[in-house]
Scaffold this motif. Sequence first.
Motif, PDB file in Angstrom:
ATOM      1  N   ILE A  57      36.052  49.576  43.460  1.00  0.00           N
ATOM      2  CA  ILE A  57      37.182  49.573  44.392  1.00  0.00           C
ATOM      3  C   ILE A  57      37.253  48.236  45.123  1.00  0.00           C
ATOM      4  N   PHE A  58      36.107  47.713  45.515  1.00  0.00           N
ATOM      5  CA  PHE A  58      36.070  46.436  46.222  1.00  0.00           C
ATOM      6  C   PHE A  58      36.619  45.307  45.353  1.00  0.00           C
ATOM      7  N   ARG A  59      36.333  45.374  44.052  1.00  0.00           N
ATOM      8  CA  ARG A  59      36.789  44.323  43.134  1.00  0.00           C
ATOM      9  C   ARG A  59      38.181  44.612  42.581  1.00  0.00           C
ATOM     10  N   LYS A  60      38.808  45.689  43.029  1.00  0.00           N
ATOM     11  CA  LYS A  60      40.160  46.092  42.627  1.00  0.00           C
ATOM     12  C   LYS A  60      40.272  46.338  41.122  1.00  0.00           C
ATOM     13  N   GLU A  61      39.223  46.862  40.519  1.00  0.00           N
ATOM     14  CA  GLU A  61      39.247  47.164  39.093  1.00  0.00           C
ATOM     15  C   GLU A  61      39.974  48.469  38.796  1.00  0.00           C
ATOM     16  N   MET A 117      42.973  49.217  39.497  1.00  0.00           N
ATOM     17  CA  MET A 117      44.339  48.933  39.052  1.00  0.00           C
ATOM     18  C   MET A 117      44.367  48.606  37.554  1.00  0.00           C
ATOM     19  N   GLU A 118      43.394  47.859  37.090  1.00  0.00           N
ATOM     20  CA  GLU A 118      43.321  47.540  35.662  1.00  0.00           C
ATOM     21  C   GLU A 118      43.086  48.806  34.845  1.00  0.00           C
TER      22      GLU A 118
END
Length: 54
Positions: free
Chosen positions: A31-35, A37-38
């Motif tokens: 979540i912190f690395r915004k993965e 969305m991918e």
Amino acid sequence: MDNARNEPMARRRFAFFMAAILAAGLLGVGIFRKEFMETLQNAVLICLSCIGIG
């Protein structure tokens, strides 16, 4: 004798909690690395191709 019976249960409980902590940590990193969305975009593309829209 009672302690010998509870030892495997304590080991399983410890392993469960360690796995839960590891899973929560990895979710937090993702979540912190915004993965997320991918991953969501890939899931949408796969779903759309399966039903024939994409």
